[in-house]
Motif scaffolding. Structure first.
Motif, PDB file in Angstrom:
ATOM      1  N   ILE A  39     -25.384  15.128 -53.620  1.00  0.00           N
ATOM      2  CA  ILE A  39     -26.313  15.857 -54.153  1.00  0.00           C
ATOM      3  C   ILE A  39     -27.790  15.429 -53.868  1.00  0.00           C
ATOM      4  CG2 ILE A  39     -27.591  17.362 -55.882  1.00  0.00           C
ATOM      5  CD1 ILE A  39     -24.634  17.750 -57.358  1.00  0.00           C
ATOM      6  N   GLY A  40     -28.576  15.531 -52.906  1.00  0.00           N
ATOM      7  CA  GLY A  40     -29.758  15.106 -52.774  1.00  0.00           C
ATOM      8  C   GLY A  40     -29.970  15.179 -51.155  1.00  0.00           C
ATOM      9  N   SER A  41     -31.321  14.435 -50.723  1.00  0.00           N
ATOM     10  CA  SER A  41     -31.582  14.398 -49.472  1.00  0.00           C
ATOM     11  C   SER A  41     -31.594  12.759 -49.070  1.00  0.00           C
ATOM     12  CB  SER A  41     -32.877  15.065 -49.129  1.00  0.00           C
ATOM     13  OG  SER A  41     -33.040  16.397 -49.690  1.00  0.00           O
ATOM     14  N   TYR A  42     -30.873  12.480 -48.133  1.00  0.00           N
ATOM     15  CA  TYR A  42     -30.692  11.249 -47.485  1.00  0.00           C
ATOM     16  C   TYR A  42     -30.841  10.822 -46.156  1.00  0.00           C
ATOM     17  CZ  TYR A  42     -28.514  11.205 -52.284  1.00  0.00           C
ATOM     18  OH  TYR A  42     -28.386  11.264 -53.452  1.00  0.00           O
ATOM     19  N   GLY A  60     -29.463  10.309 -42.253  1.00  0.00           N
ATOM     20  CA  GLY A  60     -29.154   8.789 -41.694  1.00  0.00           C
ATOM     21  C   GLY A  60     -28.696   7.784 -42.415  1.00  0.00           C
ATOM     22  N   LYS A  61     -29.487   7.543 -43.837  1.00  0.00           N
ATOM     23  CA  LYS A  61     -29.307   6.784 -44.897  1.00  0.00           C
ATOM     24  C   LYS A  61     -27.827   6.780 -45.315  1.00  0.00           C
ATOM     25  CE  LYS A  61     -33.233   4.753 -44.551  1.00  0.00           C
ATOM     26  NZ  LYS A  61     -33.473   3.423 -43.907  1.00  0.00           N
ATOM     27  N   LEU A  62     -27.330   7.960 -45.636  1.00  0.00           N
ATOM     28  CA  LEU A  62     -25.750   8.211 -46.341  1.00  0.00           C
ATOM     29  C   LEU A  62     -24.997   7.993 -45.083  1.00  0.00           C
ATOM     30  CD1 LEU A  62     -23.934   9.010 -48.254  1.00  0.00           C
ATOM     31  CD2 LEU A  62     -24.431  11.289 -47.955  1.00  0.00           C
ATOM     32  N   TYR A  63     -25.267   8.557 -43.938  1.00  0.00           N
ATOM     33  CA  TYR A  63     -24.283   8.149 -42.743  1.00  0.00           C
ATOM     34  C   TYR A  63     -23.755   6.592 -42.442  1.00  0.00           C
ATOM     35  CZ  TYR A  63     -22.104   9.123 -38.102  1.00  0.00           C
ATOM     36  OH  TYR A  63     -21.202   9.104 -37.026  1.00  0.00           O
ATOM     37  N   LYS A  64     -24.993   6.041 -42.601  1.00  0.00           N
ATOM     38  CA  LYS A  64     -24.829   4.675 -42.460  1.00  0.00           C
ATOM     39  C   LYS A  64     -23.792   3.920 -43.791  1.00  0.00           C
ATOM     40  CE  LYS A  64     -29.136   3.588 -40.067  1.00  0.00           C
ATOM     41  NZ  LYS A  64     -30.540   3.030 -39.986  1.00  0.00           N
ATOM     42  N   GLY A  79     -42.737  15.830 -53.985  1.00  0.00           N
ATOM     43  CA  GLY A  79     -41.555  16.125 -54.777  1.00  0.00           C
ATOM     44  C   GLY A  79     -40.684  16.973 -53.798  1.00  0.00           C
ATOM     45  N   GLY A  80     -41.104  16.950 -52.365  1.00  0.00           N
ATOM     46  CA  GLY A  80     -40.128  17.930 -51.565  1.00  0.00           C
ATOM     47  C   GLY A  80     -38.799  17.198 -51.045  1.00  0.00           C
ATOM     48  N   ALA A  81     -38.179  17.920 -50.317  1.00  0.00           N
ATOM     49  CA  ALA A  81     -37.023  17.139 -49.836  1.00  0.00           C
ATOM     50  C   ALA A  81     -37.528  16.259 -48.796  1.00  0.00           C
ATOM     51  CB  ALA A  81     -36.145  18.409 -48.947  1.00  0.00           C
ATOM     52  N   GLU A  82     -36.320  15.448 -48.421  1.00  0.00           N
ATOM     53  CA  GLU A  82     -36.540  14.040 -47.629  1.00  0.00           C
ATOM     54  C   GLU A  82     -36.602  14.711 -46.158  1.00  0.00           C
ATOM     55  OE1 GLU A  82     -37.071  11.074 -48.253  1.00  0.00           O
ATOM     56  OE2 GLU A  82     -36.920  11.500 -50.629  1.00  0.00           O
ATOM     57  N   ALA A  83     -37.549  14.076 -45.426  1.00  0.00           N
ATOM     58  CA  ALA A  83     -37.683  14.180 -43.964  1.00  0.00           C
ATOM     59  C   ALA A  83     -36.501  13.865 -43.425  1.00  0.00           C
ATOM     60  CB  ALA A  83     -38.939  13.468 -43.504  1.00  0.00           C
ATOM     61  N   GLU A  84     -35.928  14.770 -42.352  1.00  0.00           N
ATOM     62  CA  GLU A  84     -34.710  14.344 -41.665  1.00  0.00           C
ATOM     63  C   GLU A  84     -34.912  13.844 -40.317  1.00  0.00           C
ATOM     64  OE1 GLU A  84     -31.476  14.985 -42.517  1.00  0.00           O
ATOM     65  OE2 GLU A  84     -32.568  15.175 -44.340  1.00  0.00           O
ATOM     66  N   GLU A  85     -34.123  12.911 -40.149  1.00  0.00           N
ATOM     67  CA  GLU A  85     -34.285  12.173 -38.436  1.00  0.00           C
ATOM     68  C   GLU A  85     -33.516  12.969 -37.733  1.00  0.00           C
ATOM     69  OE1 GLU A  85     -32.176  11.528 -40.703  1.00  0.00           O
ATOM     70  OE2 GLU A  85     -30.372  10.749 -40.085  1.00  0.00           O
ATOM     71  N   PRO A  86     -33.924  13.008 -36.520  1.00  0.00           N
ATOM     72  CA  PRO A  86     -33.249  14.005 -35.289  1.00  0.00           C
ATOM     73  C   PRO A  86     -31.774  13.872 -35.218  1.00  0.00           C
ATOM     74  CG  PRO A  86     -34.490  12.652 -34.347  1.00  0.00           C
ATOM     75  CD  PRO A  86     -35.073  12.372 -35.840  1.00  0.00           C
ATOM     76  N   GLY A  87     -31.229  14.824 -34.864  1.00  0.00           N
ATOM     77  CA  GLY A  87     -29.758  14.804 -34.578  1.00  0.00           C
ATOM     78  C   GLY A  87     -29.737  14.354 -33.091  1.00  0.00           C
ATOM     79  N   ALA A  88     -28.282  14.285 -32.561  1.00  0.00           N
ATOM     80  CA  ALA A  88     -28.429  13.934 -30.919  1.00  0.00           C
ATOM     81  C   ALA A  88     -28.535  15.210 -30.037  1.00  0.00           C
ATOM     82  CB  ALA A  88     -27.033  13.414 -30.691  1.00  0.00           C
ATOM     83  N   ASP A  89     -29.137  14.900 -29.009  1.00  0.00           N
ATOM     84  CA  ASP A  89     -29.235  15.766 -27.984  1.00  0.00           C
ATOM     85  C   ASP A  89     -30.306  16.905 -28.437  1.00  0.00           C
ATOM     86  OD1 ASP A  89     -25.719  15.623 -27.348  1.00  0.00           O
ATOM     87  OD2 ASP A  89     -27.221  14.731 -26.301  1.00  0.00           O
ATOM     88  N   ASP A  90     -31.448  16.174 -28.517  1.00  0.00           N
ATOM     89  CA  ASP A  90     -32.450  17.153 -28.874  1.00  0.00           C
ATOM     90  C   ASP A  90     -32.817  18.194 -27.858  1.00  0.00           C
ATOM     91  OD1 ASP A  90     -34.850  18.224 -29.828  1.00  0.00           O
ATOM     92  OD2 ASP A  90     -36.069  16.565 -29.277  1.00  0.00           O
TER      93      ASP A  90
END
Length: 473
Positions: free
Chosen positions: A384-387, A454-458, A178-189
């Motif tokens: 609204i949500g995690s994508y 990432g999914k919304l950005y695409k 039920g938690g927030a979606e995991a995030e992929e990393p941004g650039a330049d970690d």
């Protein structure tokens, strides 16, 4: 959601979770869910139920991480007043939380405790520009993203620190049930070497949006603040309207001449490119308590770009609950984070319904607090949500296209075009730098962050082409 750190947090935190913890003095951080009786024994004395409220609970040391020796902060399981949205805040908005925040909750009225859920730890890059009056306010705080958990009356929290040895790596850890979606990393970690020191003043904010004045029409009275917020849309809808209705293309073009005719070029007057105005739920429609926000409205010069965000608040909500989420975000932004109003100019739920965000008029160039460094001459739209790992609904993407076709059309902007904005300062562009951006950009285009996921950005390419088509281009 600063990607500059978020990308290192996931693997690090996954490692942290694998490490054994010293036996806690209170409830075990990884033990079984407590019984209702045990939770009641651990509960603090809760004040009488005050709906539409914020509970603020300081986080205390629970145990130590055996590998790093760092303190694990949190709250033992306890009963609290009803709430449905939560987040963690701290005193210094410039400080980073180098750790993993996890919560589990108990449904109101009984039921089993949830599994552990991750809370997105970086959020204030959504805020006001550095050095601005709003950004420099004494009451501004650092914060995680808010997490929607639904009606609950019990909570447990743990903040697992990152050690320097564990501070390198890639994606975010898996979210609990039920938690927030995991995030992929941004650039330049650049998360390696993260400190295990936590920001000072860490506390859990529990938000109950249900008592805010959802329907002031029941009393027949509008406050002065509610009247002012509604009047800002007087050219579009009657005073006190719960929704600004949709218009067809021809009526929208006529309205454009009324709203901005004196500012249009001869070419724009001859052939205005603007999408039909979509229906928009007003602040009165979603139940904003106008007494929470700062009274005045702040405007920028024009709207040259739209930044798309996600709220990172999880996806387990019903569309009928979206007004409650918006009220919760509003209360969290103002009361918990110290902003002057909700940060976004607009919000969109997964069923494609559009909500007015920051007060000042949906057709006007209201200055928001959504893309740190690029709040001038832009508008912010939050889905609204995690994508990060979940695709946005086609209804939400279509709503973004419809909204941007109209809003950008008011200012003569092509959704498929480019524009220049001047940075107010951030982790990608220095203050004063002129930056060439897509007219419809993602948050990550102006700040090193994983937002809008990432999914919304695409899907932004689809939104651009669809919005341009709605404009008749």
């Amino acid at each position: 959601m600063r990607g500059i750190l978020a990308s290192s947090i996931g693997v690090t935190c996954a490692a942290a979770l694998a490490l054994p913890l010293a036996p806690p003095a209170t409830a075990a951080a990884t033990g079984p869910a407590p019984t209702a009786e045990a939770a009641t024994r651990a509960a603090v004395t809760a004040p009488p139920d005050v709906p539409g409220s914020t509970q603020s609970l300081p986080l205390r040391p629970l145990t130590r991480d055996r590998a790093s020796g760092a303190t694990v902060l949190g709250l033992a399981p306890r009963a609290v007043r009803n709430f449905s949205l939560l987040g963690v805040v701290w005193d210094d908005p410039a400080a980073e939380l180098h750790g993993r925040v996890q919560v589990r909750t108990r449904p109101a009225g009984g039921g089993d405790w949830t599994g552990w859920q991750d809370v997105e730890t970086h959020y204030t890059d959504h805020g006001a520009d550095p050095g601005s009056a709003e950004g420099a306010s004494e009451g501004v705080r650092g914060a995680t993203a808010p997490l929607w958990v639904g009606g609950s009356d019990g909570v447990e929290v743990r903040v697992l620190p990152l050690s320097e040895e564990a501070g390198a790596g890639g994606g975010a850890g898996e979210s609990g049930a039920g938690g927030a979606e995991a995030e992929e990393p941004g650039a330049d970690d650049s998360g390696a070497g993260a400190s295990a020191v936590m920001p000072s003043g860490l506390r859990l904010e529990l938000i109950d949006p249900e008592g805010d004045p959802v329907d002031q029409a029941r009393t027949g009275v509008m406050s002065a603040e509610a009247t002012a917020a509604s009047a800002a849309n007087s050219a579009l809808a009657p005073l006190g309207a719960a929704e600004i209705p949709a218009l067809d293309g021809e009526r929208t073009r006529r309205e454009l001449l009324t709203l901005r005719g004196a500012e249009l070029t001869e070419g724009q007057l001859a052939k205005p490119y603007i999408g039909p105005r979509p229906a928009i739920v007003t602040r009165r429609g979603w139940g904003a308590d106008e007494g929470l926000r700062e009274k005045r409205f702040v405007y920028t010069g024009k709207v040259k770009a739209a930044f798309v965000h996600h709220t990172a608040s999880g996806n387990k909500y019903k569309c009928s609950q979206a007004p409650s989420l918006v009220r919760g975000f509003y209360r969290y932004h103002v009361r918990s984070l110290g902003w002057r109003d909700i940060g976004y100019n607009f919000l969109v739920d997964k069923c494609g319904r559009i909500y007015e965000g920051r007060a000042g008029g949906v057709a006007k160039a209201v200055k928001g607090a959504h893309t740190l460094g690029f709040n001038s001459n832009s508008t912010g739209i939050a889905v609204i949500g995690s994508y990060g790992s979940k695709k946005p609904s086609s209804s939400a993407v279509k709503a973004v296209a419809r909204l941007t076709a109209w809003k950008l059309g008011l200012y003569g902007m092509n959704p498929r075009g480019k524009t220049y904005l001047t940075s107010g300062g951030g982790n990608l562009y220095r203050k004063g730098k002129k930056v060439r951006l897509n007219v419809i950009s993602g948050h990550r285009d102006g700040f090193n962050t994983s937002c809008p996921g990432g999914k919304l950005y695409k899907k932004l390419g689809t939104a651009r082409s669809t919005a341009a088509r709605y404009q008749g281009r």
